[in-house]
Every structure is written in C-alpha cells, then in structure tokens.
Design an enzyme around this catalytic site. Structure first.
Site, PDB file in Angstrom:
ATOM      1  N   CYS A 100       0.830  -1.200   0.000  1.00  0.00           N
ATOM      2  CA  CYS A 100       0.000   0.000   0.000  1.00  0.00           C
ATOM      3  C   CYS A 100       0.871   1.259   0.000  1.00  0.00           C
ATOM      4  O   CYS A 100       0.574   2.230  -0.695  1.00  0.00           O
ATOM      5  CB  CYS A 100      -0.880  -0.060   1.235  1.00  0.00           C
ATOM      6  SG  CYS A 100      -1.956   1.297   1.347  1.00  0.00           S
ATOM      7  N   CYS A 200      -4.176  -1.644   5.757  1.00  0.00           N
ATOM      8  CA  CYS A 200      -3.995  -0.248   5.370  1.00  0.00           C
ATOM      9  C   CYS A 200      -5.257   0.234   4.668  1.00  0.00           C
ATOM     10  O   CYS A 200      -5.634  -0.325   3.643  1.00  0.00           O
ATOM     11  CB  CYS A 200      -2.809  -0.262   4.413  1.00  0.00           C
ATOM     12  SG  CYS A 200      -2.388   1.276   3.704  1.00  0.00           S
TER      13      CYS A 200
END
EC number: 2.8.1.13
Length: 395
Positions: A100, A200
C-alpha cells in the site's frame, strides 16, 4: 513557500504531521484517500472510513488548511486487493501495508499531489529521512523512527530514491506520547483516538470472509506432524560451496499425509499462513497447534504442537532477483559479494544479525539465529545500524 500535501487519514499521527508542517512555514493541503467501498467484510466499528474522513475534515478546519477527498478505490482494488487474492491463491502470504505504501501512498497519491503543484507529500509514519552526498550525488536515507516501539520503517522498505526525495516524515523524531501531547495542546479531535488496526485503509477485516469473495471455500485435512519425525534429524552433508550450503539451509521441509495424522478439517489451505495458531478449531492437544506448512495444491494444512516445533524454524531464506529492492541503490551487491546487516522478517520483530549473499539468481539472507515461520510472500528488510537499506519478497 513550499507546498506539502499531507495524507490526512483521520488519525492522530497525520493530524500532528499537518500541524507541524504548518508551524514550519509550509503551505499545507490535507487530502483524505478513500480506498475501500465494501463494508460487508469490514469489522465496521474498527475503522469506518466515513468517521475517519469526517475527523480529517475537522482537523483541516481546525488548522485552517484546504482539504479534499480523493477516491483511489479502483487503484487500490487493482494494485493491492487483486494482488493479495493472487498471492493467497498461490499459497503465499502478502503484506498489504508494505504494498500500500509502495503502490498507493507513494505512487498514485504522490502523482496526484505533484499534479496539484506539491513539492512534497507527508505522512504520519514513525520514521526519518535524511540526505547525504555519495560520490557527489544526493542520496536519501530511510531511518528508523526515534520511538523504537512505533518505528514503521519496515512498512516503507520498498520505497525508491525518487519517492523518498519527495517525502517528509515530520513525526519521526517524536515519541507517540509526544504526538498525542501536541494534539491535545492544539485541541485536535484526534488527540485520544485509538490507532486503527488491520489492513492499510480498509480497517480490521475478517480475512477468511474477505478472501472468500474470490477464493472459494474448499474442505481439506489438517494434519499434525510430530516433532520426532526423521526428517527433522537429517544429517548435514558436507558442501562443495557456500552457495550449496545456503540452498540446502533455505529449503523448506516437504510433507506427505503419511508423515503425520489427521486431526481436523479446514475450509481452504489458502486462508492460512505459516506460524498461525488461531482459527484451526482443533483442541485437545497438550500444546496449541501452529501451522508449519500449507499445501494449496493438495489443500492440506500441516501443523505442529507448540511454538518451538522444529517445523517452524530455519535460518536462511532466498529472494529472487525480480523481487529484490535496494533503497540505497549505491550499496547494492554484485554477484559473489556479501554484506553484514541487521534484518527482520516482520514488523515489530527485533532486528537480528544476518549476512546477505548475492548469487546469480538472487540473494540469500543468512541469519545468525533460527527464525520462526519464515513465510513466502512476506518482506525481509535489512538495515545498517538504524538505516533501512533494502528489502525483498521471501520466495
């Protein structure tokens, strides 16, 4: 006045990041990234994006900075979620937080920020950056955060020199307690907000349900492997070269059904990962069972009793060339070279002494002590003192 775009997540760390930059005289703009729409798999009270974006907006208003929301859910699905499904299907365990950062925060988000005329992006990560000259060229160093308990450099182990050159980490010099203190003094709504857990941007997810969107449940056997089987007592042969020794030590144990006995059933080997203890649903053993291997081809999960089971441990791992990454490109090894480092195979794990050995096909990481549950698909990161210099995907 340099313009900085802060990824305002609605948490205390990014709130204080924005405040500190404004104090330092930057022109600050807050941007909230919306990356997920599907609430059916989210444990919703843990990280509802709507509350987070409202908190981010209130922080921006309090600080008197412009604020907007960007929807990155298509990129997120394509680059993170699809990749995760793909890795789990192969029997590997990805790390979405590392990805991410590499793919979303410091790529898609960074490009949006630059298109808005930003000189830098900033995030609330507990890590530091400095810049040195090496052979007359600027080199950016990624350093551990001052708060050893919160250091997040591991999650940024895939960043490039280009990404680092445009990034600021204002809270890296602070302890978490100091960050909360600043937020309280400034009356920021996020001062006492607890840290979000889980993926995330998605929040806490019920992983099997999340994976079931793509990977269908499939009944299979749970097999317990006794710690006393012969393959754990194999004699170490004499090696003609160091590379031969590393190949031998990095090889994982291969199991058959006949090596142990069936103790239960599961809903799909691809939902499990090495070292996992919870979710097996098998009781009645003197010590808890841990996953020591998953075989997605035969759909069998192999387990062993207790966290010191020999099937969990080895001290060498391998990274293929195409999955090897140097933050410090100027330090990368050539074939036949080696380097003493400190390394870790998961976040929050204490750093351990290791040696990198570069070969034609990739690189071996040889640890001084045995590592528990070396897991394919996860990242190993290596450091010199408190500087993270490179990383790779465990293969």
């Amino acid at each position: 006045m340099k313009r900085v775009i802060v990824g305002l997540s609605g948490g205390v760390d990014s709130s204080v990041t924005a405040y500190l930059l404004k104090e330092q005289g930057y022109e600050v703009i807050g941007l909230f990234m919306k990356n997920w729409h599907d609430d059916s798999v989210t444990i919703s009270d843990e990280c509802p994006w709507l509350d987070d974006s409202n908190d981010a907006l209130l922080v921006a208003e309090k600080l008197g900075i412009p604020f907007q929301t960007v929807d990155l859910s298509e990129d997120y699905k394509e680059r993170i979620v699809d990749y995760m499904f793909n890795e789990y299907e192969k029997g590997r365990t990805p790390n979405p937080d590392v990805l991410c950062n590499r793919e979303i925060k410091f790529d898609v988000f960074l490009k949006i920020a630059l298109s808005l005329g930003a000189d830098y992006v900033a995030t609330g990560h507990y890590c530091r950056k400095d810049t040195i000259l090496s052979e007359g060229k600027e080199v950016h160093r990624l350093l551990a955060g001052k708060d050893g308990n919160k250091d997040q450099s591991y999650f940024l182990c895939q960043l490039s020199q280009d990404q680092l050159s445009k990034t600021l980490f204002p809270i890296g010099e602070l302890l978490k307690s100091e960050v909360r203190e600043i937020a309280k003094e400034q009356n920021l709504i996020t001062a006492d907000k607890k840290d979000s857990q889980g993926l995330c941007f998605i929040g806490k997810v019920r992983l099997p349900e999340f994976l079931q969107q793509k990977l269908k449940p499939k009944k299979g056997k749970i097999v317990e492997i006794p710690a006393s089987i012969a393959k754990y007592k194999k004699t170490i042969p004499s090696f003609v070269s160091k590379e031969e020794e590393l190949l031998f030590k990095s090889s994982k144990y291969e199991y058959q059904l006949s090596d142990g006995h069936v103790v239960g059933e599961h809903q799909g080997a691809h939902y499990f990962t090495k070292g996992q203890r919870k979710g097996l649903g098998v009781g009645g053993t003197p010590e808890p069972l841990f996953v020591i291997e998953t075989d997605v081809d035969t759909n069998i999960i192999y387990t062993g009793q207790g966290k010191s089971h020999p099937g969990l441990y080895r001290n060498v791992l391998f990274i293929r060339n195409d999955e090897l990454h140097w933050v410090r490109e100027d330090l990368q090894l050539k074939e036949g070279e080696k380097m003493n480092v400190l390394a870790r195979i998961r976040y929050r794990q204490p750093l351990d002494i290791a040696v990198l050995h570069k070969t034609k096909e990739g690189m071996y990481v040889e640890f001084e002590t045995d590592q528990s549950a070396i897991t394919e698909g996860q990242f190993v990161a290596w450091y010199q003192e408190d500087e993270l210099i490179g990383s790779g995907v465990i293969s």
